[in-house]
Structures are given as C-alpha cells and as structure tokens.
Design an enzyme around this catalytic site. Structure first.
Site, PDB file in Angstrom:
ATOM      1  CG  MET A 147      50.742 102.628  23.486  1.00 13.91           C
ATOM      2  SD  MET A 147      50.862 104.295  24.154  1.00 13.91           S
ATOM      3  CE  MET A 147      50.278 104.032  25.819  1.00 13.91           C
ATOM      4  CD  GLU A 148      52.456  97.408  26.851  1.00  9.97           C
ATOM      5  OE1 GLU A 148      53.427  97.343  27.630  1.00  9.97           O
ATOM      6  OE2 GLU A 148      51.301  97.661  27.239  1.00  9.97           O
ATOM      7  CB  SER A 149      58.585  97.158  23.215  1.00  9.44           C
ATOM      8  OG  SER A 149      58.115  96.906  21.901  1.00  9.44           O
TER       9      SER A 149
END
Length: 419
Positions: A147-149
């Site tokens: 999700m983040e990177s």
C-alpha cells in the site's frame, strides 16, 4: 501514497547565492529619472529567499538549543531548497471524494495481490522470523508495504529536510512541521541515513513503509544488525520497524482483524459506529452472523463497520482493525490492508455487492449537505466538505426524522430532500 516524480525544486538559499541575486537585481535595475521614485531594488523572489533563509536560521537556533550539533545543521541546511510542490500538495483538496469500492478496486487489485504473493514467496526467509518475533502476520506486513510504496518500488523522491522546512516556513502547519523537522535532524545526527538518501513524500513520510520522522524515532528497528535503522534500503529493517509500530500501537497477536457479517433485518444502523464497542457475544445475541454460518471472531470490544452505508457490506471489526487506523486514520485504508492480507492467504474477498449505483458526493455537495443539515436543525459541526463523526451524527438524526435506516451515509438523495 502517489508522488509526481517530476520534482523541480526552486532556488537554493545559500548566502552567496542570495548576495549574487541581490547584486544582479541591483545591476539590472533600469536607469530612471532622478525625480521619479526608484523601483524596489529587491525582487519578490529574492525577498522570499531571504525570508526562507531567516526562517532556517531561526529554526537552527532552536534546534541547536535542543541538542542538534552545528555539523548536523550544516549537513542538513547548507543546500536546503524551498519546494513549491509541497505547498501545492498540502493545500490541494481533491474536488471529488472517492467511494470506498472505487478505492478498494485499485488498492486491492489483482495485480497488487499477485505481486504481494510473489514477494511473500521470494522473501519468506527474511520476513517470517520477524513476523514470528513480533506476532504480526507476514501477510499484514507485506500488505502495508504494498500500500505504502508498491513493495518498495516508489517511496517518494523529495528530500525530507526540504519538504519539512518548506511546510514549516509556509506556516499553515508550522508546529507539526517543526516537530517533524527536528526529528529528521536527530535521525541525521544518529547516522542512520545520509541527507541525500533521506527522501520520501511531500509531507515528510519516509522509506518503504512511509514513516514520519517522529514515528521513525519512536519505532524504527535495526533488524539486520548493521548499526543503522534503514527503512529505505534494508528489508529486515523495513519489516521489523513496521511490525514494531503495530505492536506499540496495540496489535493483538493471534487475533483476527474482523470478518464480513450479515446483519439482522431489524438491525439499528445507528449502532454501526466504530466508537460503539461491545463483546462479540453481545453482537451475536443481537443477531449478527458470519456469512457462512461459522463462529464470529471473539472480541472483547468489537464494532460494526458499514463503509458504504446500509446497502453495502457490513463487517465486525476488532482491535487489530483499529491498530491499522493508527498507521493511517482512514477506515478504507485499514480495510484495504486487511483485505489484501486476506487475499495473499487465499482468503475471501468482499462477498456482498457494493452499491455501485450510488455516486460519491463531491466536496461541494458534501459542503452543501452539511450546511443544509445545520440550517434544518441537524447539527453537523462546521461545514468543511469533509466527512467526519459530527457530519455522520447529523445525517443519522435527519435519517431518523424521515424513518430511514440511520446509517449516517451521505447520498445525493439526502441532499436533494434537504434542499
């Protein structure tokens, strides 16, 4: 988070450059009649740079008093730049809000599921021991990473010091930016990362799982034993830091996040509120059931989540759902992380159909809805075009007055009735 890689920061603020700019602006001043008032010698760009340099100097004095060395300040601020894009991004309020199903379609896409499964398989030997040590499933750690990177493939390209200095100088969130910037300086001083490698989002979130500097200082872990907590380049450090954050935020090892449920026909939708928590047994006694008839997960303090209102899917969620909200305080984000982790393990996707025929309200429409609720005596707080608990309560009171299910979900139909 998604970032625009075409970052074009503006002017450097080194004193020599400022002097050159001042001299250049003086040299290029047009010849004028002696009787006419002379035009200002310093252009607004130079004034801006001077104010920026003054802000940095004043902040440096504060940082020095807080124990930051001159060597660290020099390393951090010698080539500091003002980043206009950080201000633009910070002020930009999207015109359209997304429906939860639209968000989940991209967050839990087939491509992201498949890539996550591949990563889990390839890196199991590195991730599994960390997951076991902290009691956080490897699937959850990999879901947050995805999700983040996008599994470490893009973590932002803006120097963290520049982003936070810009936001602090601009002043809209100065106190917050100053605290994050001081934390960033401590990270540099500790030698965990160099300034050149300390990059992330326009808002100062860093590394493969997007930690703010204060979160980094509190939770980052050196899992590979090299003496540095490297959430940019070391996968063990990334995974252990993320797991540590979750554990410190209340993660309950061995407990389910929640499950999709079927609500009884006489369910009071006003009780679907993450602030209303009660034991699983109480929800079961009220007629809440799993879709397949198996036992509900056992929670001491479970709540019912209706991310799309009464017409959409319902979930019984527990402490581990709320823990993900400490990472990113959006229920759609927490739902995406848990659903992604569930899919990695070949678990189910959402079974109940989303009400895809219900359009999301634009910010302008939500603002109009809030204003109309207030005008009609259904207090929804200060209208700001953003959905929050006060707006949800106002909608519920209005829905009750009409004899509708009080799910607190904003729709065009409600806005039209109010108007």
């Amino acid at each position: 988070m998604h970032h625009d890689p075409a970052n074009k920061p503006s002017t450097k603020t080194a004193p020599a450059l400022l002097l050159a700019l001042v001299l250049a602006s003086c040299a290029s001043a047009p010849l004028v009649d002696n009787k006419a008032p002379a035009p200002p010698a310093v252009s607004s760009a130079v004034e801006h740079d001077q104010r920026f340099a003054d802000w940095v100097a004043a902040f440096s004095a504060t940082a020095r008093a807080a124990g930051i060395t001159d060597a660290t300040l020099q390393h951090a601020f010698d080539a500091v730049r003002f980043i206009p894009r950080a201000i633009e991004a910070d002020k930009a309020q999207p015109e359209f809000t997304r429906t939860v199903w639209d968000y989940l379609d991209s967050a839990v896409s087939a491509q992201r599921i498949n890539r996550g499964r591949d990563k889990l398989q390839q890196l199991r030997a590195q991730i599994e021991p960390i997951a076991t040590q902290y009691g956080v499933p490897p699937e959850v750690l990999v879901a947050i990473w995805g999700m983040e990177s996008s599994y470490g493939s893009f973590m932002g390209d803006i120097p963290t010091v520049d982003a936070l200095t810009t936001l602090g100088f601009e002043g809209r969130r100065e106190a917050w930016a100053r605290s994050q910037l001081l934390a960033a300086l401590r990270i540099l001083q500790n030698g965990d990362i160099t300034r050149a490698h300390m990059v992330g989002s326009w808002a100062g979130a860093m590394g493969q799982t997007q930690f703010l500097p204060t979160s980094y200082l509190a939770h980052a872990v050196d899992a590979d034993g090299d003496g540095r907590r490297d959430i940019w380049g070391s996968l063990p450090d990334v995974m252990a830091s993320t797991a540590n954050f979750l554990v410190q935020s209340g993660w309950q090892p061995g407990q389910a996040w929640g499950t999709e449920v079927r609500l009884p026909s006489d369910f009071d939708y006003a009780r679907a509120d993450t602030e209303l928590r009660q034991p699983t047994a109480a929800w079961a006694a009220a007629g809440v059931q799993t879709l397949d008839g198996t036992a509900l997960p056992v929670f001491a303090d479970g709540s019912i989540l209706l991310p799309a209102g009464a017409r959409g899917p319902a979930f019984l969620v527990g402490p581990n759902f709320r823990t993900i909200l400490r990472y990113n305080n959006a229920p759609s984000y927490a739902l995406a992380v848990h659903l992604l982790a569930q899919r990695f393990a070949n678990g189910p996707t959402v079974q109940t159909a989303w009400p895809r025929d219900v359009p999301a309200l634009t910010r302008a429409q939500l603002l109009a809805l809030q204003t109309a609720l207030n005008t009609n005596g259904f207090d929804s707080g200060t209208p700001d075009g953003m959905m929050g608990p006060a707006t949800q309560r106002g909608i519920r009171r209005y829905q009750r007055s009409l004899g509708l299910p009080a799910d607190g979900y904003p729709t065009l139909d409600l806005l039209q009735r109010l108007q």
